[in-house]
Each structure stands twice: as structure tokens, then as C-alpha cells.
Write an enzyme that holds these catalytic residues in place. Structure first.
Site, mmCIF file in Angstrom:
data_model
loop_
_atom_site.group_PDB
_atom_site.id
_atom_site.type_symbol
_atom_site.label_atom_id
_atom_site.label_comp_id
_atom_site.label_asym_id
_atom_site.label_seq_id
_atom_site.Cartn_x
_atom_site.Cartn_y
_atom_site.Cartn_z
ATOM 1 N N TYR B 49 38.600 48.067 24.417
ATOM 2 C CA TYR B 49 39.229 47.317 23.505
ATOM 3 C C TYR B 49 40.566 46.822 23.621
ATOM 4 O O TYR B 49 41.484 47.729 24.274
ATOM 5 C CB TYR B 49 39.210 47.883 21.927
ATOM 6 N N GLU B 50 41.142 45.594 23.315
ATOM 7 C CA GLU B 50 42.243 44.991 23.679
ATOM 8 C C GLU B 50 43.507 45.969 23.157
ATOM 9 O O GLU B 50 44.577 45.745 23.637
ATOM 10 C CB GLU B 50 42.558 43.614 23.557
ATOM 11 N N SER B 51 43.132 46.707 22.128
ATOM 12 C CA SER B 51 44.361 47.422 21.746
ATOM 13 C C SER B 51 44.775 48.450 22.642
ATOM 14 O O SER B 51 45.775 49.216 22.448
ATOM 15 C CB SER B 51 43.968 48.149 20.279
#
Lengths: 267, 252
Positions: B49-51
Site C-alpha cells: 500500500y502506498e502509505s
């Protein structure tokens, strides 16, 4: 020198001035929402607001008329839909016109990295073939001096004020945060002045897996604001209040219901 | 069990993920599909996930990319600059999953503005987020999007993320490293770029959908592959796993 611990109202009054470039960061986690509300209460105007993922607290700041410009990469109500106050400002200049400077996440992250590194720009692969460079002056092609490859340069972002929320600080203003750490470290180090709101202030910082510690001398002010990230997450302290994000959709759709919300916040 | 068009789309997207692929996932349908794949045929799928969470194994669907369940169950949690610079940019991620507000025949994606005047848009959309670099740097891209003439347009109003540009060779000329979109999965069927000229061509229809319906939902003269096939309907196991994730009931 250590970070001075002050009240939130005092910190915002001292650090945030009309016309400043202000970044409130938090990549979906540890968003400094209470600090944003304090900026609204103190009626700051003409701000250049910076944030990778402007979500509902930026919708509120924009709707309240605090912002003249937004520098960002993704503006939405995560998992819910659009930001209606942001849309109204871009599409209808309400309550005031909003200039935008638009990047991708990678571009924004690298701009903070350059800012924190004391460099004038960062270099990355990206933007090639997209329509973003045509509309964003802060994207420029650059040739690698070693290989000749064409890459993209993005200039450093150095806000006047960087604001984040964190789990805890000690009494000397050393700040500790963990979990999804986003661009917290970069924005604090890139900014001329910084404010960290924290869930708790302790005598000694307890080591936490994967935690980041910013020494007090690298932070300008710390304010104790338990729940200061609500309705976003503060890992170990509070979960996301998803109902709040969903409720915002209805409140923000209409200028009048937004006005009622604003009156309540301004007190 | 009966199913909805969205459930068929999600199941088809999940099936496209195989083995120990490292998969860059956004919230919404991609996250649902990737989590379904991990629960059914692809337990070793690596969800990124890009977080900043790498190898997340959430036991429920995350509410957002900042959800603590992603950080708590991940192999590693990294900062956002590290995610984009060290993990995405050098090509360490096999598949990127993207949505679209508009998509054209070369699978170029718009999530920025509707209307051709950027400074005075008809609709202001969220913007680029991580998508331009996901589209550029992942080994390949799968687009998941509902098919309609509003979305499937002859020309996107704004190129937020490059698919196949204007045709063959464009990605190479632009210096984009991955193969680009290899599948577009919709609620009606599946489109794939033609190996010759990269134009999206309908290769599969979901059960009960006709080619005429797909053509009518496309804003350019949609090509139908000669050997167009029918998607295998969702199995009971797939539907049960999907509904336990989303909390949905069986459609009436």
C-alpha cells in the site's frame, strides 16, 4: 536548545502568519486536525497550504477562506468521495479563488526530501508522458550528467511552517512517532518553523518498534493535544472515526450546512 | 449463488493476481480484489500500500491506506519517500492496480479534471496521487473500472497516467519502464491491448453480458476479439470469501 512546550492556541498564534506557506502533513495517519481547526479559529488568511493528500481538514480550511493556494498530489475524502469545499473553490472561486499547484505523490515526497536535505531540487523518474508538466511550473526535465538519461527535477519544498501530529513527546520536546510515518520527518526538517501536536507528554520516551524520534532541537514547538488527530488515526491511541468522514460528505456539499459547521468550530 | 456485476468484476480482478506477485494496491475495489485473491488462490500475494506498508496481511478490509491493520500486519513499514523511491521507482513491484475516471482506447487514464480547460474544469477530480509512477514503474498494470460511455472516452481530457500513449513504441520513447496496462477489467467484461497496435480490444464478456452492451458502453468503436470468450462465473467459494470481506449479503 529544546522544543518549547506551549498550548496549541499559543503555538499557532506564534508560528502561523497570514500569507505563510503552511504544511499540515500525515499520510492518512496522525493528521494534525486540531491544529487545522485552530488556524481556522484564528482566522488566518492568504495561506499557501501544502499537503500530499488534502482531506477533510483541508476542505475545512479552504471552505473557511484561509487558503489562497494549494500545493498537493491527491485531494479527496479517502474511502468516501470528493472534497466539496475544494471543488467549490476550484470550480466557482468560493469563498475565495484557490490557485493550485499539482503534483504526483512521488513528486511531492521528493520535494520534501530535497527541502529536508538542504538541496535546491530532487531528481526522479516520473511525469513523463503525462499532462501534469504542462500545468505545473515546478516540474522540469533534467539530463543525467553521467548517463545522459532524461529525468525529472522537482524543486525543494521549504514551508514556513510544518505541522504534524505524533504519539508522544518527552518534557524536553523530543518527539516520537510510529506506524505509518508518511512524510512526517521530511516536512518537519524541511520547514523553517515546526509544530508537533502530541497525544501525551511523558518523562521518558519508551522505545517502540520502527519509531522515529525527532530531537527537541529539531522541532520549534510542541503542544499537548490528546485526540488531536481525530477523526484520523493515531496508532496506539485511537482508530479512524469513519462515520465522521462519511458525515463530512453531507455537511460539505452545501454552503449553508458548511457555514453552520464553521460557526460551531469558531465558537 | 447469484451475484452482482460488481462482484463479478472484483472476482475477475482477484483471479488476475497469481502466485507471490508483489502488488501495489489502492483502497476500494483493488484492495478488495487483492485481499480476496490472498484468501482464495494466491495466499502468497504481497500486498503493498502506498502509505508504506509492504506485505500487509489484513484480517479485514482496511478503511483507508492509513489503517493500523496494514501497519500491524506488514513485513515492513517504510516512509512515503522510501516507498516511491526505493520500492516503486526501481521496478520492484510486479503489478499495479489502478482505477480511472476516464480511460481511452490506449488505456491512458484521467483522474485529474473533466473538461478540456484545466483552469476552469467542469469537474475537479482528486488528482494523480501515486498513479503516474505506478503506471510508469510497475511491471504491468491492471485497470479496474466500471464501463460506461462517460468513462470509456475517445480521448481523455487529461493524461494523468500513461497507458500505451498513442500506440506502439510510445512507452519506450517516453522512458517508461513497465509493460503498462495488460488488462482492463470492467463490470461487463475484460479488455486487452491488441498485440499489434495496443488498442484495447474486448476479449472476454462476463456471463449474461452481450457484445452489443459492451459496445454501447464504450465511447469509441470498440473492437471485439474474434475468439471472445465468456468469463467463468464466480464460484460459491469466491462469493463466500468476497462477502465475508465486504459484509455484503447475497443479492435478492
Amino acid at each position: 536548545m529544546t522544543a518549547r512546550i506551549v498550548s496549541l492556541a499559543e503555538a499557532v498564534a506564534e508560528l502561523v502568519h497570514d500569507g505563510d506557506t503552511v504544511a499540515l502533513e500525515g499520510f492518512t495517519h496522525l493528521i494534525p486536525v486540531a491544529a487545522g481547526h485552530e488556524i481556522i479559529r484564528q482566522r488566518r488568511r492568504g495561506l499557501t497550504l501544502v499537503r500530499m493528500t488534502p482531506d477533510i481538514v483541508y476542505d475545512q480550511l479552504i471552505g473557511a477562506g484561509c487558503a489562497a493556494k494549494l500545493i498537493f498530489s491527491w485531494a479527496g475524502n479517502p474511502g468516501v468521495g470528493s472534497l466539496h469545499r475544494f471543488r467549490d473553490a476550484v470550480q466557482h472561486a468560493w469563498p475565495v479563488p484557490l490557485e493550485i499547484e499539482e503534483h504526483s505523490h512521488a513528486g511531492m515526497a521528493n520535494r520534501y526530501v530535497a527541502g529536508a536535505s538542504g538541496l535546491p531540487f530532487a531528481v526522479m523518474r516520473g511525469y513523463s508522458g503525462t499532462d501534469l508538466p504542462a500545468h505545473t511550473a515546478t516540474v522540469a526535465p533534467i539530463q543525467c550528467p553521467f548517463t545522459g538519461e532524461m529525468l525529472t527535477a522537482v524543486p525543494a519544498l521549504n514551508p514556513d511552517v510544518g505541522i504534524v501530529h505524533a504519539q508522544r513527546a518527552d518534557r524536553r520536546g523530543n518527539v516520537q512517532f510510529w506506524g505509518i510515518t508518511g512524510v512526517h520527518k521530511e516536512v518537519v526538517l524541511a520547514s523553517a518553523r515546526s509544530l508537533v501536536t502530541v497525544e501525551e507528554i511523558v518523562d521518558e520516551l519508551t522505545p517502540m518498534p520502527g519509531a522515529v524520534v525527532l530531537p527537541g532541537w529539531a522541532v520549534t514547538r510542541v503542544a499537548l493535544v490528546p485526540g488531536g488527530a481525530h477523526p484520523s488515526y493515531a496508532m496506539g491511541f485511537s482508530e479512524r472515526d469513519n462515520d465522521h468522514y462519511q458525515a463530512w460528505d453531507a455537511i460539505s456539499r452545501d454552503r449553508d450546512t458548511f457555514g453552520q459547521w464553521l460557526t460551531e468550530v469558531l465558537g | 449463488m447469484s451475484w452482482t456485476a460488481d462482484e463479478m468484476m472484483t472476482v475477475a480482478a482477484a483471479r488476475a493476481l497469481r502466485g507471490d506477485t508483489r502488488c501495489f494496491v489502492g483502497i476500494g475495489l483493488p484492495s478488495t480484489a487483492a485481499n480476496l485473491a490472498r484468501r482464495t488462490h494466491a495466499p502468497d500475494l504481497v500486498l503493498v500500500y502506498e502509505s508504506g506498508t509492504i506485505g500487509a496481511k489484513p484480517d479485514r478490509l482496511p478503511l483507508s491506506i492509513g489503517d493500523g491493520v496494514l501497519a500491524e500486519t506488514a513485513d515492513a513499514v517504510v516512509s512515503v519517500p522510501e516507498m516511491f523511491n526505493y520500492w516503486l521507482q526501481p521496478g520492484r513491484i510486479g503489478v499495479g492496480f489502478l482505477g480511472a475516471a476516464q480511460l481511452d482506447r490506449y488505456a491512458n487514464i484521467n483522474t485529474t479534471v473533466i473538461g478540456t480547460d484545466y483552469d476552469d474544469p467542469r469537474v475537479r477530480l482528486p488528482g494523480a496521487g501515486g498513479a503516474p509512477e505506478i503506471a510508469a514503474s510497475c511491471g504491468e498494470v491492471i485497470v479496474v473500472v466500471r464501463q460506461s460511455t462517460r468513462t470509456f472516452v475517445d480521448r481523455v481530457d487529461f493524461v494523468t497516467s500513461v497507458g500505451h500513449g498513442k500506440g506502439p513504441g510510445d512507452r519506450e520513447r517516453l522512458g517508461l519502464r513497465g509493460r503498462g496496462p495488460v488488462l482492463v477489467i470492467t463490470d461487463l467484461g475484460v479488455l486487452e491491448p491488441d498485440p499489434g497496435d495496443c488498442e484495447l480490444t474486448l476479449t472476454r464478456l462476463h456471463p449474461g453480458v452481450t457484445a452489443e452492451q459492451a459496445v454501447a458502453a464504450t465511447g469509441w468503436p470498440l473492437r471485439i476479439a474474434p475468439g471472445v470468450t465468456t468469463t467463468e462465473p464466480p464460484s460459491d467459494d469466491e462469493l463466500t470469501a468476497l462477502r465475508s470481506l465486504t459484509g455484503a449479503e447475497e443479492p435478492a
